[in-house]
Write a protein that holds these residues in place. Structure first.
Motif, PDB file in Angstrom:
ATOM      1  N   SER A   1      -7.261  38.358   6.567  1.00  0.00           N
ATOM      2  CA  SER A   1      -8.660  38.696   6.320  1.00  0.00           C
ATOM      3  C   SER A   1      -9.598  37.613   6.834  1.00  0.00           C
ATOM      4  CB  SER A   1      -8.899  38.903   4.825  1.00  0.00           C
ATOM      5  OG  SER A   1      -8.622  37.696   4.130  1.00  0.00           O
ATOM      6  N   LYS A   2      -9.028  36.466   7.218  1.00  0.00           N
ATOM      7  CA  LYS A   2      -9.856  35.340   7.665  1.00  0.00           C
ATOM      8  C   LYS A   2      -9.298  34.781   8.972  1.00  0.00           C
ATOM      9  CE  LYS A   2      -9.267  33.816   3.380  1.00  0.00           C
ATOM     10  NZ  LYS A   2      -9.141  32.860   2.314  1.00  0.00           N
ATOM     11  N   ILE A   3     -10.208  34.464   9.894  1.00  0.00           N
ATOM     12  CA  ILE A   3      -9.814  33.948  11.193  1.00  0.00           C
ATOM     13  C   ILE A   3     -10.601  32.680  11.508  1.00  0.00           C
ATOM     14  CG2 ILE A   3     -11.491  35.367  12.469  1.00  0.00           C
ATOM     15  CD1 ILE A   3      -9.308  35.640  14.675  1.00  0.00           C
ATOM     16  N   ALA A   4      -9.913  31.723  12.108  1.00  0.00           N
ATOM     17  CA  ALA A   4     -10.559  30.504  12.593  1.00  0.00           C
ATOM     18  C   ALA A   4     -10.616  30.590  14.111  1.00  0.00           C
ATOM     19  CB  ALA A   4      -9.770  29.270  12.170  1.00  0.00           C
ATOM     20  N   ILE A   5     -11.750  30.175  14.669  1.00  0.00           N
ATOM     21  CA  ILE A   5     -11.922  30.195  16.121  1.00  0.00           C
ATOM     22  C   ILE A   5     -12.414  28.808  16.533  1.00  0.00           C
ATOM     23  CG2 ILE A   5     -13.029  31.340  18.089  1.00  0.00           C
ATOM     24  CD1 ILE A   5     -13.492  33.766  16.163  1.00  0.00           C
TER      25      ILE A   5
ATOM     26  N   ILE B   1      -5.480  32.049  13.564  1.00  0.00           N
ATOM     27  CA  ILE B   1      -6.236  31.133  14.420  1.00  0.00           C
ATOM     28  C   ILE B   1      -6.241  31.718  15.829  1.00  0.00           C
ATOM     29  CG2 ILE B   1      -6.401  28.814  15.411  1.00  0.00           C
ATOM     30  CD1 ILE B   1      -4.859  27.799  12.936  1.00  0.00           C
ATOM     31  N   LEU B   2      -7.434  31.809  16.398  1.00  0.00           N
ATOM     32  CA  LEU B   2      -7.588  32.281  17.775  1.00  0.00           C
ATOM     33  C   LEU B   2      -7.939  31.073  18.639  1.00  0.00           C
ATOM     34  CD1 LEU B   2      -7.678  34.844  19.590  1.00  0.00           C
ATOM     35  CD2 LEU B   2     -10.153  34.828  19.232  1.00  0.00           C
ATOM     36  N   ARG B   3      -6.977  30.622  19.425  1.00  0.00           N
ATOM     37  CA  ARG B   3      -7.182  29.470  20.316  1.00  0.00           C
ATOM     38  C   ARG B   3      -7.410  29.975  21.726  1.00  0.00           C
ATOM     39  NH1 ARG B   3      -6.550  25.075  17.500  1.00  0.00           N
ATOM     40  NH2 ARG B   3      -4.943  24.923  15.924  1.00  0.00           N
ATOM     41  N   GLY B   4      -8.360  29.358  22.406  1.00  0.00           N
ATOM     42  CA  GLY B   4      -8.665  29.789  23.758  1.00  0.00           C
ATOM     43  C   GLY B   4      -8.833  28.636  24.726  1.00  0.00           C
TER      44      GLY B   4
ATOM     45  N   VAL C   1      -5.886  33.193  25.797  1.00  0.00           N
ATOM     46  CA  VAL C   1      -6.027  33.108  24.340  1.00  0.00           C
ATOM     47  C   VAL C   1      -4.688  33.328  23.645  1.00  0.00           C
ATOM     48  CG1 VAL C   1      -8.457  33.719  24.133  1.00  0.00           C
ATOM     49  CG2 VAL C   1      -6.781  35.515  24.280  1.00  0.00           C
ATOM     50  N   THR C   2      -4.574  32.699  22.493  1.00  0.00           N
ATOM     51  CA  THR C   2      -3.376  32.812  21.673  1.00  0.00           C
ATOM     52  C   THR C   2      -3.803  33.104  20.240  1.00  0.00           C
ATOM     53  OG1 THR C   2      -2.320  31.125  23.052  1.00  0.00           O
ATOM     54  CG2 THR C   2      -1.268  31.607  20.956  1.00  0.00           C
ATOM     55  N   LEU C   3      -3.173  34.092  19.627  1.00  0.00           N
ATOM     56  CA  LEU C   3      -3.421  34.404  18.217  1.00  0.00           C
ATOM     57  C   LEU C   3      -2.227  33.902  17.419  1.00  0.00           C
ATOM     58  CD1 LEU C   3      -5.392  35.785  16.235  1.00  0.00           C
ATOM     59  CD2 LEU C   3      -3.963  37.836  16.440  1.00  0.00           C
ATOM     60  N   ILE C   4      -2.508  33.049  16.437  1.00  0.00           N
ATOM     61  CA  ILE C   4      -1.458  32.376  15.660  1.00  0.00           C
ATOM     62  C   ILE C   4      -1.608  32.723  14.184  1.00  0.00           C
ATOM     63  CG2 ILE C   4      -0.494  30.113  15.043  1.00  0.00           C
ATOM     64  CD1 ILE C   4      -2.017  29.121  17.663  1.00  0.00           C
ATOM     65  N   SER C   5      -0.496  33.019  13.536  1.00  0.00           N
ATOM     66  CA  SER C   5      -0.480  33.243  12.097  1.00  0.00           C
ATOM     67  C   SER C   5      -0.341  31.882  11.416  1.00  0.00           C
ATOM     68  CB  SER C   5       0.701  34.133  11.708  1.00  0.00           C
ATOM     69  OG  SER C   5       0.860  34.149  10.305  1.00  0.00           O
ATOM     70  N   THR C   6      -1.208  31.571  10.466  1.00  0.00           N
ATOM     71  CA  THR C   6      -1.118  30.278   9.773  1.00  0.00           C
ATOM     72  C   THR C   6      -0.013  30.276   8.720  1.00  0.00           C
ATOM     73  OG1 THR C   6      -2.823  30.943   8.181  1.00  0.00           O
ATOM     74  CG2 THR C   6      -3.547  29.721  10.137  1.00  0.00           C
ATOM     75  N   LYS C   7       0.424  31.453   8.329  1.00  0.00           N
ATOM     76  CA  LYS C   7       1.473  31.560   7.314  1.00  0.00           C
ATOM     77  C   LYS C   7       2.758  30.863   7.765  1.00  0.00           C
ATOM     78  CE  LYS C   7       4.373  35.076   5.265  1.00  0.00           C
ATOM     79  NZ  LYS C   7       4.634  36.506   5.234  1.00  0.00           N
TER      80      LYS C   7
ATOM     81  N   LEU D   1       1.444  35.309  17.477  1.00  0.00           N
ATOM     82  CA  LEU D   1       1.478  36.768  17.405  1.00  0.00           C
ATOM     83  C   LEU D   1       1.352  37.392  18.785  1.00  0.00           C
ATOM     84  CD1 LEU D   1      -0.747  37.234  14.240  1.00  0.00           C
ATOM     85  CD2 LEU D   1       1.751  37.245  14.387  1.00  0.00           C
ATOM     86  N   TRP D   2       0.509  36.787  19.640  1.00  0.00           N
ATOM     87  CA  TRP D   2       0.419  37.203  21.039  1.00  0.00           C
ATOM     88  C   TRP D   2      -0.350  36.178  21.847  1.00  0.00           C
ATOM     89  CZ3 TRP D   2      -4.693  37.482  22.021  1.00  0.00           C
ATOM     90  CH2 TRP D   2      -5.549  38.054  21.103  1.00  0.00           C
ATOM     91  N   GLU D   3      -0.139  36.260  23.156  1.00  0.00           N
ATOM     92  CA  GLU D   3      -0.882  35.451  24.130  1.00  0.00           C
ATOM     93  C   GLU D   3      -1.386  36.398  25.205  1.00  0.00           C
ATOM     94  OE1 GLU D   3       0.871  31.226  24.800  1.00  0.00           O
ATOM     95  OE2 GLU D   3       2.576  32.603  24.581  1.00  0.00           O
ATOM     96  N   LYS D   4      -2.640  36.245  25.584  1.00  0.00           N
ATOM     97  CA  LYS D   4      -3.253  37.151  26.567  1.00  0.00           C
ATOM     98  C   LYS D   4      -4.172  36.371  27.498  1.00  0.00           C
ATOM     99  CE  LYS D   4      -2.147  41.131  24.415  1.00  0.00           C
ATOM    100  NZ  LYS D   4      -1.355  42.186  24.924  1.00  0.00           N
ATOM    101  N   LYS D   5      -4.407  36.985  28.653  1.00  0.00           N
ATOM    102  CA  LYS D   5      -5.458  36.524  29.566  1.00  0.00           C
ATOM    103  C   LYS D   5      -6.560  37.570  29.512  1.00  0.00           C
ATOM    104  CE  LYS D   5      -3.015  33.750  32.967  1.00  0.00           C
ATOM    105  NZ  LYS D   5      -3.410  32.504  32.413  1.00  0.00           N
TER     106      LYS D   5
END
Length: 176
Positions: free
Chosen positions: A42-46, A87-90, A118-124, A129-133
């Protein structure tokens, strides 16, 4: 007349069977827009994107545009990393400003293009979870008319498009 009625009678069961098979095929091939997120997300860090280009201020502008799109969408709350489920890292991997055409003497049409990884990471569990361009572009003509008149305007508009793409990727699991 009897012959015509018999054909009509035979045709109806065939039509029902064909229709039924068609519906089954469509049901098996349907496209689902199912979120790719963990149920508790429910919460995302960017965090501020990493700028691997020479364009000054690009990381802040793009990160702000992405955060704004998540805030407008409202399905995920944007928070600090320590509070986040995701966490959404770019990384900004490419910035390109090119001249598309010369419209008239001294008046040119330009395009700003951004490419990010970009990479989406689960903090748990720290799992990726995935990596995309993601790549978007905006065309502009520096004149008095229109919404996009300057390179800065084009960068912000391209950032907005990338933000929309990332909201769709994170919340819906699809790309446009």
């Amino acid at each position: 007349m009897e012959r015509f009625m018999r054909k009509k009678f035979i045709w109806k069961p065939q039509l029902v069977i064909i229709s039924f098979l068609f519906v089954l095929i469509l049901a098996g091939c349907r496209y689902q827009l199912q979120p790719q997120l963990p149920a508790a997300a429910s919460k995302i860090a960017i965090p501020t994107f990493d700028n691997q280009t020479l364009q000054y201020g690009l990381a802040e502008t793009l990160t702000n545009s992405v955060v704004e799109q998540f805030l407008l969408d409202g399905r995920l709350r944007v928070v600090e990393e320590k509070e986040a489920n995701l966490i959404l890292r770019g990384k900004i991997t490419q910035y390109l400003k090119e001249t598309l055409s010369e419209i008239s003497m001294g008046l040119r049409e330009y395009r700003v293009k951004l490419e990010i990884s970009v990479t989406l990471i689960s903090t748990k569990d720290g799992k990726i979870l995935w990596e995309k361009k993601v790549e978007e572009a905006t065309t502009y003509t520096p004149t008095e008319g229109g919404e996009v008149q300057t390179e800065s305007d084009a960068i912000r508009e391209t950032g907005r498009k990338i933000g929309e793409d990332l909201v769709n990727l994170v919340t819906e699991g699809w790309e446009r």
